[in-house]
Design a protein around this motif. Structure first.
Motif, mmCIF file in Angstrom:
data_model
loop_
_atom_site.group_PDB
_atom_site.id
_atom_site.type_symbol
_atom_site.label_atom_id
_atom_site.label_comp_id
_atom_site.label_asym_id
_atom_site.label_seq_id
_atom_site.Cartn_x
_atom_site.Cartn_y
_atom_site.Cartn_z
ATOM 1 N N LEU A 90 0.845 -1.195 0.000
ATOM 2 C CA LEU A 90 0.000 0.000 0.000
ATOM 3 C C LEU A 90 0.878 1.241 0.000
ATOM 4 O O LEU A 90 1.947 1.260 0.620
ATOM 5 N N ASP A 91 0.391 2.298 -0.673
ATOM 6 C CA ASP A 91 1.140 3.558 -0.637
ATOM 7 C C ASP A 91 0.682 4.396 0.549
ATOM 8 O O ASP A 91 -0.303 4.081 1.232
ATOM 9 N N VAL A 92 1.400 5.485 0.805
ATOM 10 C CA VAL A 92 1.114 6.320 1.976
ATOM 11 C C VAL A 92 -0.287 6.921 1.925
ATOM 12 O O VAL A 92 -1.005 6.888 2.932
ATOM 13 N N PRO A 93 -0.744 7.475 0.798
ATOM 14 C CA PRO A 93 -2.123 8.000 0.772
ATOM 15 C C PRO A 93 -3.174 6.948 1.132
ATOM 16 O O PRO A 93 -4.171 7.257 1.795
ATOM 17 N N SER A 94 -2.963 5.700 0.698
ATOM 18 C CA SER A 94 -3.910 4.633 1.036
ATOM 19 C C SER A 94 -3.923 4.359 2.530
ATOM 20 O O SER A 94 -4.977 4.105 3.124
ATOM 21 N N LEU A 95 -2.752 4.421 3.159
ATOM 22 C CA LEU A 95 -2.680 4.210 4.598
ATOM 23 C C LEU A 95 -3.371 5.340 5.354
ATOM 24 O O LEU A 95 -4.069 5.105 6.344
ATOM 25 N N VAL A 96 -3.184 6.569 4.888
ATOM 26 C CA VAL A 96 -3.846 7.717 5.531
ATOM 27 C C VAL A 96 -5.354 7.583 5.417
ATOM 28 O O VAL A 96 -6.091 7.817 6.385
ATOM 29 N N GLU A 97 -5.831 7.178 4.257
ATOM 30 C CA GLU A 97 -7.278 7.014 4.080
ATOM 31 C C GLU A 97 -7.818 5.895 4.967
ATOM 32 O O GLU A 97 -8.904 6.022 5.552
ATOM 33 N N ALA A 98 -7.064 4.812 5.084
ATOM 34 C CA ALA A 98 -7.482 3.737 5.972
ATOM 35 C C ALA A 98 -7.535 4.212 7.416
ATOM 36 O O ALA A 98 -8.430 3.842 8.182
ATOM 37 N N ALA A 99 -6.588 5.060 7.803
ATOM 38 C CA ALA A 99 -6.584 5.614 9.160
ATOM 39 C C ALA A 99 -7.798 6.517 9.376
ATOM 40 O O ALA A 99 -8.412 6.521 10.444
ATOM 41 N N ARG A 100 -8.145 7.302 8.359
ATOM 42 C CA ARG A 100 -9.342 8.160 8.456
ATOM 43 C C ARG A 100 -10.601 7.307 8.667
ATOM 44 O O ARG A 100 -11.442 7.627 9.515
ATOM 45 N N GLN A 101 -10.715 6.256 7.882
ATOM 46 C CA GLN A 101 -11.893 5.399 7.997
ATOM 47 C C GLN A 101 -11.941 4.715 9.363
ATOM 48 O O GLN A 101 -13.011 4.541 9.947
ATOM 49 N N THR A 102 -10.784 4.331 9.866
ATOM 50 C CA THR A 102 -10.721 3.707 11.189
ATOM 51 C C THR A 102 -11.152 4.695 12.264
ATOM 52 O O THR A 102 -11.940 4.371 13.156
ATOM 53 N N ALA A 103 -10.644 5.917 12.202
ATOM 54 C CA ALA A 103 -10.998 6.935 13.191
ATOM 55 C C ALA A 103 -12.489 7.247 13.158
ATOM 56 O O ALA A 103 -13.099 7.544 14.193
ATOM 57 N N ALA A 104 -13.083 7.157 11.978
ATOM 58 C CA ALA A 104 -14.510 7.462 11.842
ATOM 59 C C ALA A 104 -15.387 6.470 12.601
ATOM 60 O O ALA A 104 -16.534 6.776 12.941
ATOM 61 N N THR A 105 -14.865 5.280 12.905
ATOM 62 C CA THR A 105 -15.633 4.304 13.676
ATOM 63 C C THR A 105 -15.598 4.606 15.173
ATOM 64 O O THR A 105 -16.297 3.951 15.957
ATOM 65 N N GLY A 106 -14.749 5.546 15.569
ATOM 66 C CA GLY A 106 -14.554 5.825 16.987
ATOM 67 C C GLY A 106 -13.311 5.159 17.544
ATOM 68 O O GLY A 106 -13.007 5.285 18.735
ATOM 69 N N ALA A 107 -12.558 4.462 16.680
ATOM 70 C CA ALA A 107 -11.345 3.787 17.127
ATOM 71 C C ALA A 107 -10.286 4.794 17.546
ATOM 72 O O ALA A 107 -10.186 5.887 16.983
ATOM 73 N N THR A 108 -9.491 4.409 18.531
ATOM 74 C CA THR A 108 -8.393 5.257 18.999
ATOM 75 C C THR A 108 -7.037 4.736 18.547
ATOM 76 O O THR A 108 -6.023 5.414 18.742
ATOM 77 N N GLU A 109 -7.019 3.551 17.954
ATOM 78 C CA GLU A 109 -5.756 2.909 17.600
ATOM 79 C C GLU A 109 -5.819 2.415 16.166
ATOM 80 O O GLU A 109 -6.820 1.839 15.731
ATOM 81 N N PHE A 110 -4.741 2.670 15.418
ATOM 82 C CA PHE A 110 -4.647 2.230 14.028
ATOM 83 C C PHE A 110 -3.316 1.506 13.875
ATOM 84 O O PHE A 110 -2.253 2.088 14.096
ATOM 85 N N CYS A 111 -3.363 0.227 13.544
ATOM 86 C CA CYS A 111 -2.155 -0.586 13.492
ATOM 87 C C CYS A 111 -1.764 -0.891 12.044
ATOM 88 O O CYS A 111 -2.573 -1.396 11.263
ATOM 89 N N ILE A 112 -0.511 -0.580 11.710
ATOM 90 C CA ILE A 112 0.046 -0.863 10.388
ATOM 91 C C ILE A 112 0.859 -2.152 10.471
ATOM 92 O O ILE A 112 1.778 -2.260 11.282
ATOM 93 N N VAL A 113 0.503 -3.114 9.645
ATOM 94 C CA VAL A 113 1.080 -4.448 9.716
ATOM 95 C C VAL A 113 1.804 -4.771 8.415
ATOM 96 O O VAL A 113 1.351 -4.389 7.334
ATOM 97 N N ALA A 114 2.933 -5.472 8.517
ATOM 98 C CA ALA A 114 3.646 -5.920 7.321
ATOM 99 C C ALA A 114 3.991 -7.397 7.464
ATOM 100 O O ALA A 114 4.451 -7.836 8.522
ATOM 101 N N ALA A 115 3.780 -8.145 6.399
ATOM 102 C CA ALA A 115 4.086 -9.581 6.400
ATOM 103 C C ALA A 115 5.553 -9.769 6.039
ATOM 104 O O ALA A 115 5.918 -9.958 4.873
ATOM 105 N N VAL A 116 6.407 -9.679 7.032
ATOM 106 C CA VAL A 116 7.856 -9.798 6.846
ATOM 107 C C VAL A 116 8.454 -10.518 8.060
ATOM 108 O O VAL A 116 7.842 -10.559 9.127
ATOM 109 N N ARG A 117 9.664 -11.049 7.892
ATOM 110 C CA ARG A 117 10.390 -11.572 9.048
ATOM 111 C C ARG A 117 10.773 -10.423 9.958
ATOM 112 O O ARG A 117 10.654 -10.496 11.178
ATOM 113 N N GLY A 118 11.228 -9.341 9.331
ATOM 114 C CA GLY A 118 11.585 -8.101 10.003
ATOM 115 C C GLY A 118 11.702 -7.025 8.942
ATOM 116 O O GLY A 118 11.860 -7.325 7.753
#
Length: 332
Positions: A90-118
């Motif tokens: 995902l690009d940065v604008p997509s992550l920001v939009e996902a964070a906006r949508q998450t906040a709109a639910t009343g959520a206080t936490e937005f977690c960014i996850v990556a499928a990597v060893r590290g």
């Protein structure tokens, strides 16, 4: 015998404020089915006394999906398995939009996850850009889950303003080699030690129903308690096509609720979060029972590779149960 187990747990956890030991957790896990309502009631009392009525709501999004080099047997994002998940960034604008949508639910936490060893340098750079952009655009805390870290990467996450780091131990130390072979339980534990020392909040849980015994669930609860995590996400195996665990049975709902309550008694002051698999394991009524049986946080919306409940349904359930959503101001 069952009455004595519950009475002892009540004294230790509710009155004295201590978590149950590994041996005591196992006794709770072996209570007969007819004692589950009383166990859930006790777990709810413990949650209300030591955590309060508020429920923390979180949304998650995958920055990098699929193509992971590790062989976690439950995960369809592993590049070693013939699963339908393919690598996506995902690009940065997509992550920001996902964070906006998450906040709109009343959520206080937005977690960014990556499928990597590290994380590599590319991932760390993109995460820094994303965290900065999200903080500028949305009033929400940002958490991250990027696998095994070095000390330098831990320090970088603190500098970015990452609030909480998720790195699940997944299961008991004794069962881990049956779940993952490409890295060790000890490597995960060391990352969590560094995160805790850095001042970031520690989010660490796992998946129930991966062929472990009740004794190993009790072992797992005790190992989590040793870390004193701020949050423990409780996932239930949702067998994914193409993975080594594709044919494992879905955990029985009563067993899932019994486990939730036992973990609350082992971790009386921890944020205990309903996460992946609750929909197929517990269904709607089970989600209600869990919230009345020790859980005080939920992930709303979809998970990384599986569908969750619509956020509106979970928020309506919280309103029906008269459980307020934790406000951002009180979480900072």
């Amino acid at each position: 015998m069952a009455a004595a187990v519950l009475a002892a747990a009540r004294q230790v956890v509710l009155e004295d404020g201590h978590g149950l030991s590994e041996e005591q957790v196992l006794e709770v896990l072996e209570l007969p089915d007819e004692r589950i309502p009383a166990l859930l009631e006790l777990a709810h009392e413990v949650r209300m006394r030591w955590c309060g009525p508020e429920v923390e709501v979180e949304g998650i999004v995958s920055l990098k999906t699929g193509g992971c080099p590790e062989d976690c047997h439950f995960c369809s994002q592993s590049g070693q398995f013939q699963s339908p998940v393919r690598a996506v960034w995902l690009d940065v604008p997509s992550l920001v939009e996902a964070a906006r949508q998450t906040a709109a639910t009343g959520a206080t936490e937005f977690c960014i996850v990556a499928a990597v060893r590290g994380p590599d340098q590319r991932l760390m750079t993109q995460l820094r850009e994303a965290v900065t952009a999200i903080h500028e655009a949305v009033d929400i805390q940002v958490a991250a889950s990027l696998g095994i870290l070095t000390q330098e990467q831990v320090d970088d996450l603190v500098d970015m303003g990452v609030h909480r780091y998720n790195h699940n131990l997944e299961t008991a130390r004794s069962h881990f080699p049956s779940v993952v072979t490409t890295h060790t339980w000890e490597e995960r534990f060391q990352t969590l030690r560094m995160v805790a020392a850095s001042g970031m909040e520690v989010c660490c849980g796992g998946i129930i129903g991966m062929g472990e015994s009740r004794a190993q669930r009790a072992e797992f609860a005790a190992q989590l308690a040793e870390l004193s995590p701020d949050e423990v996400p409780m996932n239930f195996l949702n067998p994914r096509p193409g993975t080594p665990f594709a044919d494992l049975p879905v955990l029985d709902g009563k067993e899932a609720l019994r486990t939730v309550a036992a973990f609350r008694l082992a971790l009386p002051r921890t944020i205990l979060r309903f996460a992946g698999g609750r929909e197929i394991t517990l269904g709607d009524l089970g989600s209600r029972d869990g919230l009345l049986g020790g859980v005080n946080a939920i992930i709303v919306g979809n998970y990384l590779t599986t569908l969750g409940r619509p956020p509106e349904e979970d928020l309506a359930l919280l309103q029906d149960l008269q459980m307020p959503v934790k406000a951002l101001s009180s979480a900072i």
